[in-house]
Motif scaffolding. Structure first.
Motif, PDB file in Angstrom:
ATOM      1  N   SER A  33      22.800  42.979  15.426  1.00 19.76           N
ATOM      2  CA  SER A  33      24.037  43.443  15.159  1.00 19.76           C
ATOM      3  C   SER A  33      24.347  43.873  16.595  1.00 19.76           C
ATOM      4  O   SER A  33      25.583  44.022  17.646  1.00 19.76           O
ATOM      5  N   LEU A  34      23.053  44.674  17.685  1.00 20.08           N
ATOM      6  CA  LEU A  34      23.086  45.289  18.856  1.00 20.08           C
ATOM      7  C   LEU A  34      22.961  43.714  19.846  1.00 20.08           C
ATOM      8  O   LEU A  34      23.711  44.012  20.996  1.00 20.08           O
ATOM      9  N   GLN A  35      22.527  42.364  19.033  1.00 15.88           N
ATOM     10  CA  GLN A  35      22.422  41.696  20.076  1.00 15.88           C
ATOM     11  C   GLN A  35      24.052  40.961  20.318  1.00 15.88           C
ATOM     12  O   GLN A  35      24.219  40.370  21.358  1.00 15.88           O
ATOM     13  N   ALA A  36      24.693  41.227  19.006  1.00 12.79           N
ATOM     14  CA  ALA A  36      25.918  40.079  19.057  1.00 12.79           C
ATOM     15  C   ALA A  36      26.166  41.105  19.704  1.00 12.79           C
ATOM     16  O   ALA A  36      27.878  40.594  20.367  1.00 12.79           O
ATOM     17  N   ILE A  37      26.936  42.813  19.549  1.00  8.80           N
ATOM     18  CA  ILE A  37      27.973  43.558  20.839  1.00  8.80           C
ATOM     19  C   ILE A  37      27.683  43.300  22.512  1.00  8.80           C
ATOM     20  O   ILE A  37      28.463  43.324  23.257  1.00  8.80           O
ATOM     21  N   ARG A  38      25.830  42.776  22.475  1.00  7.45           N
ATOM     22  CA  ARG A  38      25.764  42.618  24.103  1.00  7.45           C
ATOM     23  C   ARG A  38      26.418  41.191  24.404  1.00  7.45           C
ATOM     24  O   ARG A  38      27.151  41.016  25.553  1.00  7.45           O
TER      25      ARG A  38
END
Ligand code: DX5
Ligand code: ZN
Length: 215
Positions: free
Chosen positions: A99-104
């Motif tokens: 999810s953190l990667q998706a936000i970036r």
């Protein structure tokens, strides 16, 4: 000098435009926007349409704090609404790394928020994916609660972890922030201070923000 991110949660919702204009002309660095769903936390606040409506009122970064279940379902929606920084809760995310990667990938700064009971060590393996860690210094859900003192120790530990890994991750403190703890939080290593009721419950919110900025 820590960045100051006043939370609109404690503003008068019938005059949200005025509160946004006030933050825009004040010394506030960011807008902090608290999204609650009545599932992850007991309270319900606002979502994308409200954020979208105030987006044209300021070009300051919108720091959106999602206190919702399954936050990964809404990453793109909050980008479209105008979020610059999007924080999701560790406790609401089964696949936090993804999810953190998706936000970036969506073009926002990635944030992870930790409830008071969650140890900072639990995010050791996602720090490289994390632009901001929001340490909750109250139990999320409501403004105006009492600051939890064990937060200082969490800030110090997290700062050491960030130094050890050499990331640029910012530490944000959210809940019960006021002139009574702002300086101690700064000394412990906090980079961003969120303040809701302390700002909007004061007689002169702009002056209160300037006071926090001056610590
Ligand atoms: C609480 C929210 C906070 C809240 C802080 O769940 O995440 O951002 O607005 O309010 P105060 O500063 O009044 O504790
Ligand atoms: Zn918040």
């Amino acid at each position: 000098m820590p960045l100051i991110a006043p939370s609109l949660l404690s503003a008068d919702f019938s005059e949200l435009g005025k509160a946004a204009a006030l933050l825009h002309r004040s010394e506030a660095d960011w807008f902090h926007l608290d999204v609650m769903d009545g599932r992850f936390v007991p309270n319900i606040t606002f979502g994308m349409p409200v954020i979208k409506a105030i987006r044209p009122l300021s070009d300051k970064p919108f720091d959106v704090h999602l206190m919702i279940a399954e936050p990964e379902r809404y990453i793109e929606d909050f980008k479209k609404a105008g979020a610059d920084i999007l924080s999701i809760h560790l406790e609401a995310s089964t696949h936090l790394h993804r999810s953190l990667q998706a936000i970036r990938q969506c073009g926002m700064k990635s944030g992870v928020a930790l409830n008071p009971h969650s140890p900072v060590e639990s995010i050791e393996h996602v720090l490289a994916e994390t632009d901001l860690v929001c340490l909750m210094s109250v139990n999320p859900g409501f403004g105006g609660q009492k600051f939890i003192e064990s937060t200082y120790e969490k800030v110090r530990r997290l700062k050491a972890m960030i130094h050890a890994q050499g990331t640029n991750t910012l530490i944000e403190i959210d809940g019960g922030v006021s002139d009574a703890n702002a300086e101690l939080l700064k000394d412990a290593g906090a980079d961003v201070l969120v303040a809701g009721s302390y700002v909007f419950g004061s007689a002169d919110p702009e002056k209160t923000i300037a006071g926090l900025k001056a610590i």
